[in-house]
Design a protein around this motif. Structure first.
Motif, PDB file in Angstrom:
ATOM      1  N   GLN A 168       0.850  -1.712   0.142  1.00 18.27           N
ATOM      2  CA  GLN A 168       0.055  -0.113  -0.012  1.00 18.27           C
ATOM      3  C   GLN A 168       0.608   0.938  -0.067  1.00 18.27           C
ATOM      4  OE1 GLN A 168      -2.255  -1.459   3.412  1.00 18.27           O
ATOM      5  NE2 GLN A 168      -4.144  -1.217   2.285  1.00 18.27           N
ATOM      6  N   VAL A 169       2.329   0.967  -0.070  1.00 21.44           N
ATOM      7  CA  VAL A 169       2.603   2.063   0.326  1.00 21.44           C
ATOM      8  C   VAL A 169       4.350   1.972  -1.362  1.00 21.44           C
ATOM      9  CG1 VAL A 169       3.087   2.760   2.138  1.00 21.44           C
ATOM     10  CG2 VAL A 169       4.700   0.883   1.092  1.00 21.44           C
ATOM     11  N   ASP A 170       4.732   3.152  -1.447  1.00 26.55           N
ATOM     12  CA  ASP A 170       5.633   3.462  -2.830  1.00 26.55           C
ATOM     13  C   ASP A 170       6.870   2.269  -2.371  1.00 26.55           C
ATOM     14  OD1 ASP A 170       6.225   3.481  -5.482  1.00 26.55           O
ATOM     15  OD2 ASP A 170       5.578   5.267  -5.343  1.00 26.55           O
ATOM     16  N   VAL A 171       7.008   1.497  -2.542  1.00 31.33           N
ATOM     17  CA  VAL A 171       8.231   0.982  -2.512  1.00 31.33           C
ATOM     18  C   VAL A 171       9.479   1.054  -3.746  1.00 31.33           C
ATOM     19  CG1 VAL A 171       9.357  -1.348  -2.266  1.00 31.33           C
ATOM     20  CG2 VAL A 171       7.195  -1.182  -0.778  1.00 31.33           C
ATOM     21  N   ILE A 172       9.004   1.140  -4.771  1.00 33.36           N
ATOM     22  CA  ILE A 172      10.002   0.797  -5.697  1.00 33.36           C
ATOM     23  C   ILE A 172      10.044   2.045  -6.141  1.00 33.36           C
ATOM     24  CG2 ILE A 172       9.993   1.366  -8.126  1.00 33.36           C
ATOM     25  CD1 ILE A 172       7.290  -1.196  -8.319  1.00 33.36           C
ATOM     26  N   SER A 173       9.815   3.618  -5.331  1.00 36.61           N
ATOM     27  CA  SER A 173       9.710   4.481  -5.433  1.00 36.61           C
ATOM     28  C   SER A 173      11.087   5.158  -4.553  1.00 36.61           C
ATOM     29  CB  SER A 173       9.158   5.682  -5.966  1.00 36.61           C
ATOM     30  OG  SER A 173       8.264   6.030  -7.136  1.00 36.61           O
ATOM     31  N   THR A 174      10.573   4.932  -3.242  1.00 36.49           N
ATOM     32  CA  THR A 174      11.781   5.375  -2.392  1.00 36.49           C
ATOM     33  C   THR A 174      12.552   4.253  -2.534  1.00 36.49           C
ATOM     34  OG1 THR A 174       9.436   5.332  -1.332  1.00 36.49           O
ATOM     35  CG2 THR A 174      11.650   5.086   0.260  1.00 36.49           C
ATOM     36  N   SER A 175      12.605   3.047  -2.399  1.00 31.08           N
ATOM     37  CA  SER A 175      13.749   2.161  -2.327  1.00 31.08           C
ATOM     38  C   SER A 175      15.216   3.062  -4.231  1.00 31.08           C
ATOM     39  CB  SER A 175      14.044   0.653  -2.872  1.00 31.08           C
ATOM     40  OG  SER A 175      12.930   0.561  -4.038  1.00 31.08           O
ATOM     41  N   ARG A 176      14.649   3.446  -5.049  1.00 31.91           N
ATOM     42  CA  ARG A 176      15.203   3.889  -6.114  1.00 31.91           C
ATOM     43  C   ARG A 176      16.079   5.538  -5.444  1.00 31.91           C
ATOM     44  NH1 ARG A 176      11.232   4.097  -9.868  1.00 31.91           N
ATOM     45  NH2 ARG A 176      11.961   1.900 -10.372  1.00 31.91           N
ATOM     46  N   ILE A 177      14.617   6.211  -5.113  1.00 33.33           N
ATOM     47  CA  ILE A 177      15.594   7.390  -4.041  1.00 33.33           C
ATOM     48  C   ILE A 177      16.641   7.211  -3.543  1.00 33.33           C
ATOM     49  CG2 ILE A 177      15.511   9.192  -1.867  1.00 33.33           C
ATOM     50  CD1 ILE A 177      12.208   9.546  -3.745  1.00 33.33           C
ATOM     51  N   LEU A 178      17.204   5.983  -2.562  1.00 36.71           N
ATOM     52  CA  LEU A 178      17.880   5.932  -1.576  1.00 36.71           C
ATOM     53  C   LEU A 178      19.192   5.173  -2.258  1.00 36.71           C
ATOM     54  CD1 LEU A 178      15.923   3.681   1.385  1.00 36.71           C
ATOM     55  CD2 LEU A 178      17.272   5.966   1.329  1.00 36.71           C
ATOM     56  N   TYR A 179      18.971   4.445  -3.036  1.00 39.65           N
ATOM     57  CA  TYR A 179      19.506   3.554  -4.431  1.00 39.65           C
ATOM     58  C   TYR A 179      20.482   4.951  -5.119  1.00 39.65           C
ATOM     59  CZ  TYR A 179      22.315   1.171  -7.823  1.00 39.65           C
ATOM     60  OH  TYR A 179      22.939   0.521  -8.805  1.00 39.65           O
ATOM     61  N   GLU A 180      19.550   5.771  -5.578  1.00 44.57           N
ATOM     62  CA  GLU A 180      20.758   6.483  -5.898  1.00 44.57           C
ATOM     63  C   GLU A 180      21.448   7.713  -5.640  1.00 44.57           C
ATOM     64  OE1 GLU A 180      21.199   6.953  -9.614  1.00 44.57           O
ATOM     65  OE2 GLU A 180      19.631   5.162 -10.108  1.00 44.57           O
ATOM     66  N   ARG A 181      20.945   7.674  -3.931  1.00 43.65           N
ATOM     67  CA  ARG A 181      21.179   8.786  -3.451  1.00 43.65           C
ATOM     68  C   ARG A 181      22.824   8.411  -2.760  1.00 43.65           C
ATOM     69  NH1 ARG A 181      20.456  13.268   0.531  1.00 43.65           N
ATOM     70  NH2 ARG A 181      21.809  13.050   2.139  1.00 43.65           N
ATOM     71  N   TYR A 182      22.866   6.983  -2.502  1.00 47.28           N
ATOM     72  CA  TYR A 182      24.197   6.215  -1.742  1.00 47.28           C
ATOM     73  C   TYR A 182      24.831   4.902  -2.839  1.00 47.28           C
ATOM     74  CZ  TYR A 182      21.778   7.900   2.069  1.00 47.28           C
ATOM     75  OH  TYR A 182      20.895   8.706   3.304  1.00 47.28           O
ATOM     76  N   ARG A 183      24.163   5.029  -3.988  1.00 45.26           N
ATOM     77  CA  ARG A 183      25.213   4.220  -4.861  1.00 45.26           C
ATOM     78  C   ARG A 183      26.487   4.177  -5.112  1.00 45.26           C
ATOM     79  NH1 ARG A 183      23.197   5.357 -10.948  1.00 45.26           N
ATOM     80  NH2 ARG A 183      24.207   7.177 -11.169  1.00 45.26           N
ATOM     81  N   ALA A 184      27.207   5.450  -5.110  1.00 46.90           N
ATOM     82  CA  ALA A 184      28.748   5.746  -5.235  1.00 46.90           C
ATOM     83  C   ALA A 184      29.201   5.660  -3.596  1.00 46.90           C
ATOM     84  CB  ALA A 184      28.964   7.103  -6.167  1.00 46.90           C
TER      85      ALA A 184
END
Length: 354
Positions: A268-284
Motif C-alpha cells: 500500500q506504499v510506494d516501495v519502488i520509488s522509495t528504494s530507488r531514491i535511496l539507491y541513487e543517493r548512496y550507490r557511490a
C-alpha cells in the motif's frame, strides 16, 4: 587457489590480495580534452577506480597526459596497433598501458614498448579478445575456444617476459559468457599474473548486465579476478555502477546496500520509488574496507521487519504509515511523509560515524 602477482598502478594495487577494483572506459572523442575531462569527473564521482582512454595517435597521447596530471584515479592508455603511441604514452605520462603484443608488430617493437614502460614504471595489460585471436591459433583450435584464448595470453606474456618485463595484468575476454569463465579458470591454473575480468561485446540493457554479472560474479565467487569492467553499450558511468554492485553483492566492497521487497498485492506504499531514491543517493558511497550498511525498504508491516531483521535500518509501509526499525526491532511509527527523510538522516549519520 594460486596466489597472484601484484601490480601497482599509481597508488592502486592489483592482485596479490588487494581489493578488487572497478574500471570503465571513456567513449568521448580522444582529441577533445574538455569532453574527456568532463567524462573523467563523472567517472570519479561514480566511484571508478581506474579509467581507460583510447590513444589512436600521438596527439591523443598528448591530451591523455594532460588528463593524467589532473586525474584522481589511475588512467590507462589503450593502444591497438601503433607501438609509437605506446612509447609516447609511457613517456608523456599514464599509469598503465593496454596492448595486444601480437598486434604491435615485430619483436623489436614489442621490446621498445617493454623498455619504455619499464623506464617509466608503467605496467602493461595484455588484452586477449575472442574477436581478434591470432590466425594460427584459430587454425589450431578451429574457433576462439577457452584453450585458444589461454594459449594466446600465455604466448603474449612470454613475449614480454623475453624482454625482461613482468609487470603484467592479463585480460581474457569473449562475448560468450561460459567461454570467458572457463578461459579465466584455466588461465588461473597455469599463471599467476593478475586477471582483469569482463564479458566483452555484451550488448546493452538488462541482457548485458546479466551476462557481465554472471561472468564476473562467478569467477569472483571462486576467488578469481583482481580488477573488473562490466562492458555495456550504454553510458560508461553505468559500467561503474554495475561493477560496484557486483562487488557489494559478493561482500568484496564496502558501501550502502539497499534491500527492498518485490511488492505484491498487499503493498500500500510506494516501495519502488522509495528504494530507488535511496539507491541513487548512496550507490557511490565508499566505506572503509569490510564496512557495509544495509538499509531495507519493505512494503508490508506484517512481514517486513522480520524479513529484513538483519538490516541495520529499515522502514516497512502500511496504510498511511511506516514502521521505522533497527536490527529488526520496531522503534516507532511514522507518518508516510516522514519515513524517507528519517531513513536518510539516520543513514547519513551512520556513514559519517565510520
Amino acid at each position: 587457489m594460486m596466489k597472484t602477482n601484484q601490480v601497482r598502478v599509481r597508488d592502486l594495487l592489483i592482485g596479490g590480495g588487494a581489493p578488487v577494483s572497478v574500471q570503465t572506459m571513456s567513449n568521448a572523442d580522444p582529441h577533445d580534452y574538455q569532453a574527456l575531462l568532463a567524462q573523467l569527473r563523472r567517472f570519479e564521482a561514480a566511484g571508478a577506480d581506474i579509467v581507460r582512454f583510447t590513444v589512436p595517435d600521438i596527439e591523443a597521447a598528448r591530451i591523455l597526459s594532460k588528463l593524467y596530471e589532473v586525474s584522481s584515479v589511475p588512467v590507462v592508455a589503450d593502444i591497438h596497433f601503433d607501438y609509437k603511441c605506446a612509447l609516447a604514452s609511457a613517456e608523456l605520462g599514464v599509469d598503465k598501458i593496454r596492448i595486444n603484443p601480437g598486434n604491435i608488430g615485430s619483436p623489436d617493437r614489442v621490446k621498445a614498448v617493454a623498455d619504455a614502460c619499464r623506464k617509466a614504471n608503467v605496467p602493461i595489460r595484455i588484452g586477449v579478445n575472442g574477436g581478434s585471436l591470432q590466425k594460427d591459433l584459430l587454425a589450431k583450435y578451429g574457433s576462439p575456444t577457452p584453450e585458444a584464448l589461454v594459449e594466446s595470453a600465455l604466448l603474449q606474456a612470454e613475449m614480454l617476459e623475453r624482454f625482461d618485463f613482468a609487470d603484467i595484468v592479463i585480460s581474457i575476454k569473449t562475448s560468450r559468457t561460459l567461454d570467458m569463465i572457463r578461459a579465466c579458470r584455466l588461465f588461473r591454473e597455469k599463471c599467476a599474473y593478475p586477471l582483469h575480468l569482463g564479458v566483452t561485446e555484451a550488448g546493452g540493457g538488462d541482457a548485458a548486465l546479466v551476462k557481465g554479472s554472471i561472468g564476473i560474479g562467478s569467477l569472483l565467487a571462486d576467488g578469481i579476478g583482481d580488477t573488473i569492467r562490466v562492458s555495456l553499450s550504454d553510458d560508461p558511468e553505468k559500467e561503474v555502477d554495475a561493477g560496484l554492485t557486483i562487488l557489494k553483492a559478493l561482500d568484496l566492497r564496502g558501501g550502502v546496500d539497499i534491500v527492498s521487497c518485490p511488492t505484491c498485492g498487499r503493498t500500500q506504499v510506494d516501495v519502488i520509488s522509495t528504494s530507488r531514491i535511496l539507491y541513487e543517493r548512496y550507490r557511490a558511497v565508499k566505506l572503509p574496507a569490510g564496512k557495509k550498511i544495509t538499509a531495507a525498504v519493505m512494503g508490508c508491516v506484517v512481514n517486513g521487519p522480520g524479513e529484513a531483521r538483519e538490516a541495520d535500518l529499515g522502514i516497512a509501509g502500511g496504510k498511511d504509515e511506516w514502521l521505522f526499525f533497527k536490527k529488526g526491532e520496531i522503534i516507532e511509527k511514522l507518518p508516510a511523509g516522514e519515513a524517507l527523510p528519517r531513513m536518510i538522516g539516520e543513514l547519513d549519520a551512520m556513514i559519517a560515524s565510520l
